[in-house]
Design a protein around this motif. Structure first.
Motif, PDB file in Angstrom:
ATOM      1  N   ALA A 191      26.282  15.665  52.416  1.00 30.39           N
ATOM      2  CA  ALA A 191      25.611  14.443  51.896  1.00 30.39           C
ATOM      3  C   ALA A 191      26.440  13.866  50.687  1.00 30.39           C
ATOM      4  CB  ALA A 191      24.228  14.692  51.965  1.00 30.39           C
ATOM      5  N   PHE A 192      27.165  14.729  50.187  1.00 29.78           N
ATOM      6  CA  PHE A 192      27.888  14.575  48.774  1.00 29.78           C
ATOM      7  C   PHE A 192      29.098  14.734  48.817  1.00 29.78           C
ATOM      8  CE2 PHE A 192      24.118  17.496  48.683  1.00 29.78           C
ATOM      9  CZ  PHE A 192      23.158  16.607  47.995  1.00 29.78           C
ATOM     10  N   PRO A 193      29.905  13.812  49.761  1.00 28.91           N
ATOM     11  CA  PRO A 193      31.136  13.579  49.581  1.00 28.91           C
ATOM     12  C   PRO A 193      32.100  13.603  48.412  1.00 28.91           C
ATOM     13  CG  PRO A 193      30.160  11.611  50.304  1.00 28.91           C
ATOM     14  CD  PRO A 193      29.195  12.650  49.999  1.00 28.91           C
ATOM     15  N   ASP A 194      31.420  12.952  47.369  1.00 26.72           N
ATOM     16  CA  ASP A 194      32.462  12.988  46.446  1.00 26.72           C
ATOM     17  C   ASP A 194      32.493  14.276  45.472  1.00 26.72           C
ATOM     18  OD1 ASP A 194      33.249  10.117  46.365  1.00 26.72           O
ATOM     19  OD2 ASP A 194      31.458   9.706  46.268  1.00 26.72           O
ATOM     20  N   LEU A 195      31.325  14.948  45.510  1.00 31.14           N
ATOM     21  CA  LEU A 195      31.140  16.302  44.919  1.00 31.14           C
ATOM     22  C   LEU A 195      32.087  17.123  45.600  1.00 31.14           C
ATOM     23  CD1 LEU A 195      29.864  18.234  42.915  1.00 31.14           C
ATOM     24  CD2 LEU A 195      28.158  18.247  44.601  1.00 31.14           C
ATOM     25  N   VAL A 196      32.217  17.229  47.029  1.00 35.32           N
ATOM     26  CA  VAL A 196      33.080  18.176  47.577  1.00 35.32           C
ATOM     27  C   VAL A 196      34.470  17.977  47.483  1.00 35.32           C
ATOM     28  CG1 VAL A 196      33.556  18.935  49.845  1.00 35.32           C
ATOM     29  CG2 VAL A 196      31.133  18.417  49.530  1.00 35.32           C
ATOM     30  N   ALA A 197      34.752  16.572  47.441  1.00 33.58           N
ATOM     31  CA  ALA A 197      36.143  16.028  47.044  1.00 33.58           C
ATOM     32  C   ALA A 197      36.595  16.607  45.729  1.00 33.58           C
ATOM     33  CB  ALA A 197      36.307  14.754  47.073  1.00 33.58           C
ATOM     34  N   ALA A 198      35.972  16.444  44.820  1.00 33.32           N
ATOM     35  CA  ALA A 198      36.041  16.989  43.541  1.00 33.32           C
ATOM     36  C   ALA A 198      36.087  18.550  43.195  1.00 33.32           C
ATOM     37  CB  ALA A 198      35.074  16.549  42.371  1.00 33.32           C
ATOM     38  N   LEU A 199      35.457  19.158  44.032  1.00 38.62           N
ATOM     39  CA  LEU A 199      35.352  20.735  43.846  1.00 38.62           C
ATOM     40  C   LEU A 199      36.518  21.129  44.525  1.00 38.62           C
ATOM     41  CD1 LEU A 199      31.732  21.540  44.493  1.00 38.62           C
ATOM     42  CD2 LEU A 199      32.891  21.765  42.291  1.00 38.62           C
ATOM     43  N   THR A 200      37.121  20.406  45.776  1.00 40.93           N
ATOM     44  CA  THR A 200      38.106  21.134  46.611  1.00 40.93           C
ATOM     45  C   THR A 200      39.615  20.615  46.198  1.00 40.93           C
ATOM     46  OG1 THR A 200      37.665  19.436  48.225  1.00 40.93           O
ATOM     47  CG2 THR A 200      36.648  21.489  48.512  1.00 40.93           C
ATOM     48  N   ALA A 201      39.526  19.428  45.292  1.00 39.93           N
ATOM     49  CA  ALA A 201      40.873  19.021  44.739  1.00 39.93           C
ATOM     50  C   ALA A 201      41.767  20.060  44.344  1.00 39.93           C
ATOM     51  CB  ALA A 201      40.692  17.843  43.931  1.00 39.93           C
ATOM     52  N   PRO A 202      42.985  19.759  44.514  1.00 40.34           N
ATOM     53  CA  PRO A 202      43.873  20.711  43.790  1.00 40.34           C
ATOM     54  C   PRO A 202      43.822  20.534  42.167  1.00 40.34           C
ATOM     55  CG  PRO A 202      45.135  19.122  44.805  1.00 40.34           C
ATOM     56  CD  PRO A 202      43.559  18.891  45.317  1.00 40.34           C
ATOM     57  N   PRO A 251      27.873  28.330  36.692  1.00 46.19           N
ATOM     58  CA  PRO A 251      27.031  27.829  37.211  1.00 46.19           C
ATOM     59  C   PRO A 251      26.495  28.502  38.455  1.00 46.19           C
ATOM     60  CG  PRO A 251      28.809  26.520  37.368  1.00 46.19           C
ATOM     61  CD  PRO A 251      29.177  27.659  36.706  1.00 46.19           C
ATOM     62  N   PRO A 252      25.371  28.267  38.985  1.00 42.30           N
ATOM     63  CA  PRO A 252      24.902  29.004  40.428  1.00 42.30           C
ATOM     64  C   PRO A 252      25.876  28.038  41.365  1.00 42.30           C
ATOM     65  CG  PRO A 252      23.359  27.279  39.637  1.00 42.30           C
ATOM     66  CD  PRO A 252      24.103  27.585  38.449  1.00 42.30           C
ATOM     67  N   GLY A 253      25.927  28.950  42.467  1.00 39.53           N
ATOM     68  CA  GLY A 253      26.629  28.231  43.633  1.00 39.53           C
ATOM     69  C   GLY A 253      25.720  27.424  44.503  1.00 39.53           C
ATOM     70  N   PHE A 254      26.295  26.958  45.800  1.00 39.97           N
ATOM     71  CA  PHE A 254      25.534  26.086  46.539  1.00 39.97           C
ATOM     72  C   PHE A 254      25.245  26.838  47.753  1.00 39.97           C
ATOM     73  CE2 PHE A 254      28.674  23.567  43.872  1.00 39.97           C
ATOM     74  CZ  PHE A 254      27.644  22.790  43.455  1.00 39.97           C
ATOM     75  N   ASP A 255      24.935  28.191  47.748  1.00 43.25           N
ATOM     76  CA  ASP A 255      24.636  28.724  48.884  1.00 43.25           C
ATOM     77  C   ASP A 255      23.470  28.063  49.569  1.00 43.25           C
ATOM     78  OD1 ASP A 255      26.763  30.298  48.616  1.00 43.25           O
ATOM     79  OD2 ASP A 255      25.402  32.014  47.750  1.00 43.25           O
ATOM     80  N   GLY A 256      23.362  27.824  50.997  1.00 45.30           N
ATOM     81  CA  GLY A 256      22.182  27.182  51.617  1.00 45.30           C
ATOM     82  C   GLY A 256      21.900  25.771  51.351  1.00 45.30           C
TER      83      GLY A 256
END
Length: 203
Positions: free
Chosen positions: A166-177, A156-161
């Motif tokens: 505003a998307f804390p749950d998405l960030v938490a899921a992506l950065t979870a170990p 999938p494409p990245g999130f550059d820019g």
């Protein structure tokens, strides 16, 4: 001098069209292009085919013949259906253009009918109506096509820019170990879940 039998000419047309689609995608397949590959005029193809849609139907049915030999119908039916689904996925990997023509109305040929017949033979022990079995087979094919599309699409494409604040749950899921457990076979889990969900409740 008598010309070639129509069945032989039709086989040559389908072979040329499949080779063209494998190399350049389904968009590369036209009556004119296939005729050129066979060193003939497009008008000569209409002696054996009514339209490009007719050609696509024949291509899909020829590819369906590659699903043989079918797995044994004895034993656990979800296991047998999963083998069938894996073979479908391998077929779509070998011929990515098949996924692109799935949504169009199609006339089923003998290879496609034989495949459906085998699926119904595998599902014979399941106490569900025929309509539910047809729905389950169709949904299984849909799941296989989704996995095939996902593979061909690449990462999938990245999130550059994009401000991800505003998307804390998405960030938490992506950065979870990563979970310590071994990665599960999502394809098998999905196929089994769809089949059992549709057929166990339909009996």
């Amino acid at each position: 001098m008598r010309g070639p039998a129509p069945s032989q000419s039709r086989d040559e047309i389908v072979d040329a069209a499949i080779a063209m689609a494998d190399a350049g995608g389904i968009g590369a397949v036209s009556m004119r292009a296939v005729a050129a590959a066979l060193d003939t005029g497009a008008g000569s193809l209409y002696r054996y085919l009514s339209s490009r849609d007719d050609l696509l139907d024949l291509m899909a049915d020829r590819a369906a013949g590659e699903l043989r030999p079918y797995p044994d119908v004895t034993g656990d039916w979800p296991d047998a259906m999963l083998v069938i689904a894996r073979r479908q996925l391998d077929l779509y990997r070998a011929h990515p253009w098949l996924v692109e023509i799935l949504a169009r109305p199609a006339a089923l040929g003998p290879n496609s009918l034989a495949w459906f017949d085998h699926c119904l033979a595998v599902l014979r022990p399941v106490p569900a109506p025929a309509t539910a079995k047809f729905e389950a087979i169709a949904m299984m094919t849909g799941v296989v096509s989704l996995f095939a599309r996902s593979e061909s699409a690449g990462p999938p494409p990245g999130f550059d820019g994009i401000d991800l604040a505003a998307f804390p749950d998405l960030v938490a899921a992506l950065t979870a170990p990563p979970a310590p457990a071994a990665r599960r076979d999502l394809f098998a889990v999905t196929v089994r879940g769809v089949l059992r969900g549709l057929l166990d409740d339909a009996g």
